[in-house]
Design a protein around this motif. Structure first.
Motif, PDB file in Angstrom:
ATOM      1  N   ALA A 199      31.790   2.374  -2.681  1.00 22.20           N
ATOM      2  CA  ALA A 199      31.915   3.441  -3.675  1.00 22.20           C
ATOM      3  C   ALA A 199      31.504   2.971  -5.064  1.00 22.20           C
ATOM      4  CB  ALA A 199      33.352   3.956  -3.694  1.00 22.20           C
ATOM      5  N   TYR A 200      31.961   1.800  -5.457  1.00 19.82           N
ATOM      6  CA  TYR A 200      31.613   1.291  -6.781  1.00 19.82           C
ATOM      7  C   TYR A 200      30.128   0.946  -6.868  1.00 19.82           C
ATOM      8  CZ  TYR A 200      36.628   0.800  -7.790  1.00 19.82           C
ATOM      9  OH  TYR A 200      37.961   1.027  -7.997  1.00 19.82           O
ATOM     10  N   GLY A 201      29.573   0.426  -5.772  1.00 14.69           N
ATOM     11  CA  GLY A 201      28.147   0.100  -5.788  1.00 14.69           C
ATOM     12  C   GLY A 201      27.285   1.318  -5.980  1.00 14.69           C
ATOM     13  N   VAL A 202      27.555   2.378  -5.197  1.00 11.86           N
ATOM     14  CA  VAL A 202      26.787   3.611  -5.346  1.00 11.86           C
ATOM     15  C   VAL A 202      27.026   4.214  -6.728  1.00 11.86           C
ATOM     16  CG1 VAL A 202      26.451   5.953  -4.459  1.00 11.86           C
ATOM     17  CG2 VAL A 202      26.755   4.043  -2.874  1.00 11.86           C
ATOM     18  N   GLY A 203      28.268   4.147  -7.210  1.00 12.97           N
ATOM     19  CA  GLY A 203      28.556   4.673  -8.546  1.00 12.97           C
ATOM     20  C   GLY A 203      27.771   3.955  -9.624  1.00 12.97           C
ATOM     21  N   PHE A 204      27.694   2.626  -9.526  1.00 12.01           N
ATOM     22  CA  PHE A 204      26.937   1.860 -10.520  1.00 12.01           C
ATOM     23  C   PHE A 204      25.469   2.245 -10.517  1.00 12.01           C
ATOM     24  CE2 PHE A 204      24.092  -1.767 -11.166  1.00 12.01           C
ATOM     25  CZ  PHE A 204      24.364  -2.070 -12.491  1.00 12.01           C
ATOM     26  N   TRP A 205      24.858   2.271  -9.343  1.00 11.08           N
ATOM     27  CA  TRP A 205      23.427   2.575  -9.280  1.00 11.08           C
ATOM     28  C   TRP A 205      23.151   4.028  -9.647  1.00 11.08           C
ATOM     29  CZ3 TRP A 205      20.299  -1.225  -9.642  1.00 11.08           C
ATOM     30  CH2 TRP A 205      20.650  -2.475  -9.129  1.00 11.08           C
ATOM     31  N   SER A 206      24.110   4.907  -9.411  1.00 10.94           N
ATOM     32  CA  SER A 206      23.940   6.302  -9.840  1.00 10.94           C
ATOM     33  C   SER A 206      23.867   6.391 -11.358  1.00 10.94           C
ATOM     34  CB  SER A 206      25.111   7.146  -9.334  1.00 10.94           C
ATOM     35  OG  SER A 206      25.145   7.180  -7.935  1.00 10.94           O
ATOM     36  N   MET A 207      24.789   5.720 -12.023  1.00 10.29           N
ATOM     37  CA  MET A 207      24.790   5.769 -13.483  1.00 10.29           C
ATOM     38  C   MET A 207      23.547   5.112 -14.066  1.00 10.29           C
ATOM     39  SD  MET A 207      28.793   5.280 -14.560  1.00 10.29           S
ATOM     40  CE  MET A 207      29.094   3.830 -13.559  1.00 10.29           C
ATOM     41  N   LEU A 208      23.103   4.014 -13.451  1.00  8.35           N
ATOM     42  CA  LEU A 208      21.890   3.354 -13.940  1.00  8.35           C
ATOM     43  C   LEU A 208      20.665   4.247 -13.721  1.00  8.35           C
ATOM     44  CD1 LEU A 208      20.717   0.827 -15.230  1.00  8.35           C
ATOM     45  CD2 LEU A 208      20.435  -0.137 -12.944  1.00  8.35           C
ATOM     46  N   THR A 209      20.594   4.896 -12.567  1.00 10.52           N
ATOM     47  CA  THR A 209      19.477   5.810 -12.294  1.00 10.52           C
ATOM     48  C   THR A 209      19.419   6.933 -13.325  1.00 10.52           C
ATOM     49  OG1 THR A 209      19.602   5.357  -9.913  1.00 10.52           O
ATOM     50  CG2 THR A 209      18.496   7.396 -10.589  1.00 10.52           C
ATOM     51  N   CYS A 210      20.563   7.522 -13.605  1.00  7.43           N
ATOM     52  CA  CYS A 210      20.604   8.617 -14.580  1.00  7.43           C
ATOM     53  C   CYS A 210      20.245   8.129 -15.983  1.00  7.43           C
ATOM     54  CB  CYS A 210      21.986   9.258 -14.589  1.00  7.43           C
ATOM     55  SG  CYS A 210      22.395  10.085 -13.052  1.00  7.43           S
ATOM     56  N   THR A 211      20.715   6.951 -16.342  1.00  4.34           N
ATOM     57  CA  THR A 211      20.386   6.400 -17.658  1.00  4.34           C
ATOM     58  C   THR A 211      18.886   6.229 -17.813  1.00  4.34           C
ATOM     59  OG1 THR A 211      22.514   5.254 -17.782  1.00  4.34           O
ATOM     60  CG2 THR A 211      20.746   4.464 -19.228  1.00  4.34           C
ATOM     61  N   ILE A 212      18.236   5.692 -16.785  1.00  4.99           N
ATOM     62  CA  ILE A 212      16.783   5.495 -16.837  1.00  4.99           C
ATOM     63  C   ILE A 212      16.059   6.843 -16.870  1.00  4.99           C
ATOM     64  CG2 ILE A 212      14.790   4.586 -15.576  1.00  4.99           C
ATOM     65  CD1 ILE A 212      16.704   2.409 -14.470  1.00  4.99           C
ATOM     66  N   ALA A 213      16.508   7.792 -16.043  1.00  8.04           N
ATOM     67  CA  ALA A 213      15.854   9.107 -15.998  1.00  8.04           C
ATOM     68  C   ALA A 213      15.973   9.847 -17.315  1.00  8.04           C
ATOM     69  CB  ALA A 213      16.456   9.944 -14.864  1.00  8.04           C
ATOM     70  N   TRP A 214      17.120   9.698 -17.977  1.00 10.65           N
ATOM     71  CA  TRP A 214      17.372  10.457 -19.203  1.00 10.65           C
ATOM     72  C   TRP A 214      16.969   9.713 -20.470  1.00 10.65           C
ATOM     73  CZ3 TRP A 214      22.849  11.930 -17.079  1.00 10.65           C
ATOM     74  CH2 TRP A 214      22.703  12.997 -16.170  1.00 10.65           C
ATOM     75  N   THR A 215      16.478   8.483 -20.340  1.00 14.05           N
ATOM     76  CA  THR A 215      16.022   7.737 -21.515  1.00 14.05           C
ATOM     77  C   THR A 215      14.568   7.300 -21.347  1.00 14.05           C
ATOM     78  OG1 THR A 215      16.962   5.669 -20.633  1.00 14.05           O
ATOM     79  CG2 THR A 215      18.332   6.960 -22.129  1.00 14.05           C
ATOM     80  N   LEU A 216      14.341   6.260 -20.572  1.00 15.55           N
ATOM     81  CA  LEU A 216      12.979   5.700 -20.443  1.00 15.55           C
ATOM     82  C   LEU A 216      11.990   6.725 -19.905  1.00 15.55           C
ATOM     83  CD1 LEU A 216      13.741   2.152 -18.970  1.00 15.55           C
ATOM     84  CD2 LEU A 216      13.236   2.770 -21.348  1.00 15.55           C
ATOM     85  N   VAL A 217      12.373   7.442 -18.839  1.00 15.05           N
ATOM     86  CA  VAL A 217      11.435   8.409 -18.242  1.00 15.05           C
ATOM     87  C   VAL A 217      11.290   9.628 -19.155  1.00 15.05           C
ATOM     88  CG1 VAL A 217      11.081   9.955 -16.290  1.00 15.05           C
ATOM     89  CG2 VAL A 217      11.896   7.629 -15.898  1.00 15.05           C
ATOM     90  N   ARG A 218      12.371  10.056 -19.771  1.00 14.15           N
ATOM     91  CA  ARG A 218      12.315  11.234 -20.636  1.00 14.15           C
ATOM     92  C   ARG A 218      11.349  11.026 -21.795  1.00 14.15           C
ATOM     93  NH1 ARG A 218      17.507  14.071 -23.665  1.00 14.15           N
ATOM     94  NH2 ARG A 218      16.380  15.858 -24.530  1.00 14.15           N
TER      95      ARG A 218
END
Length: 222
Positions: A199-218
């Motif tokens: 659960a914590y592993g998926v949670g960590f990678w989810s937050m990192l994915t969203c951070t990248i999508a909403w910053t670097l990719v945006r």
């Protein structure tokens, strides 16, 4: 069969062949040029992060569902298969969003599924909840988001390099594989007879994915 189809049926798409393309010096120069490109970095990091969540699920879920939660192996197969169905659904959503909003807009919207899946998996685990449904339902939400992120990011990472698509794809794949290798090492130490590592592993990678999508990719724009 796939190799036979490639060898006998797939036409050569390169307009100009480079006999020296696989020389070490040429490859290193190509990888330096590719790695320095901000478009490649943004999309390659996104595909590595979203795959990090998927690989965590693939590597840890059998131990958690079967050994911790007592799910029979056949039932576990159905749970894992439901994630595959959700992923395919995500790819259809991706096709629709790419037509309307482009790949940048698509992954920003897909990140909502990713974040919801990650948080809904991690928060109950933090509260001590150990339930099949508390993992399986958020897993499907994450898989829908992954169905948006993975196709967009893999294609867009090589987009700026039509003359070196193979080298760009290889470098992106290496980054992704390195992330998976690190996750496997971590899980070897982290699995502790509870649902928390998954659960914590998926949670960590989810937050990192969203951070990248909403910053670097945006920042790349439409």
């Amino acid at each position: 069969v796939a190799l036979a189809v490639v060898a006998w049926r797939l036409p050569e798409t390169a307009t100009r062949l480079r006999p020296d393309a696989t020389r070490p010096a040429v490859l290193l120069a190509a990888w330096r040029r590719i790695a320095a490109h901000r478009v490649f970095r943004a999309w390659a990091l996104l595909t590595a992060a979203t795959y990090g969540g998927l690989f965590t699920t693939l590597a840890a879920s059998s131990f958690v569902y079967i050994d911790v939660l007592g799910l029979p192996p056949a039932a576990f197969g159905l749970v894992l298969g439901s994630g595959s169905v959700a992923y395919i659904a995500g790819t259809f959503i991706c096709r629709h969003w790419v037509r309307l909003h482009g790949p940048v807009g698509a992954v920003q919207r897909g990140a909502a599924f990713t974040l919801a899946g990650g948080l809904l998996m991690a928060l109950p685990a933090a509260l001590g909840v150990q339930s099949v449904w508390a993992l399986a339902l958020p897993q499907c939400l994450f898989a829908i988001g992954h169905g948006v992120h993975q196709p967009c990011s893999q294609a867009a990472a090589v987009g700026p390099f039509p003359d070196q698509a193979g080298a760009a794809s290889a470098l992106a794949g290496f980054i992704l594989s390195a992330v998976a290798f690190g996750i496997a090492l971590w899980l070897g130490h982290a699995l502790d007879g509870t649902v928390r590592p998954l659960a914590y592993g998926v949670g960590f990678w989810s937050m990192l994915t969203c951070t990248i999508a909403w910053t670097l990719v945006r920042r790349l724009g439409r």
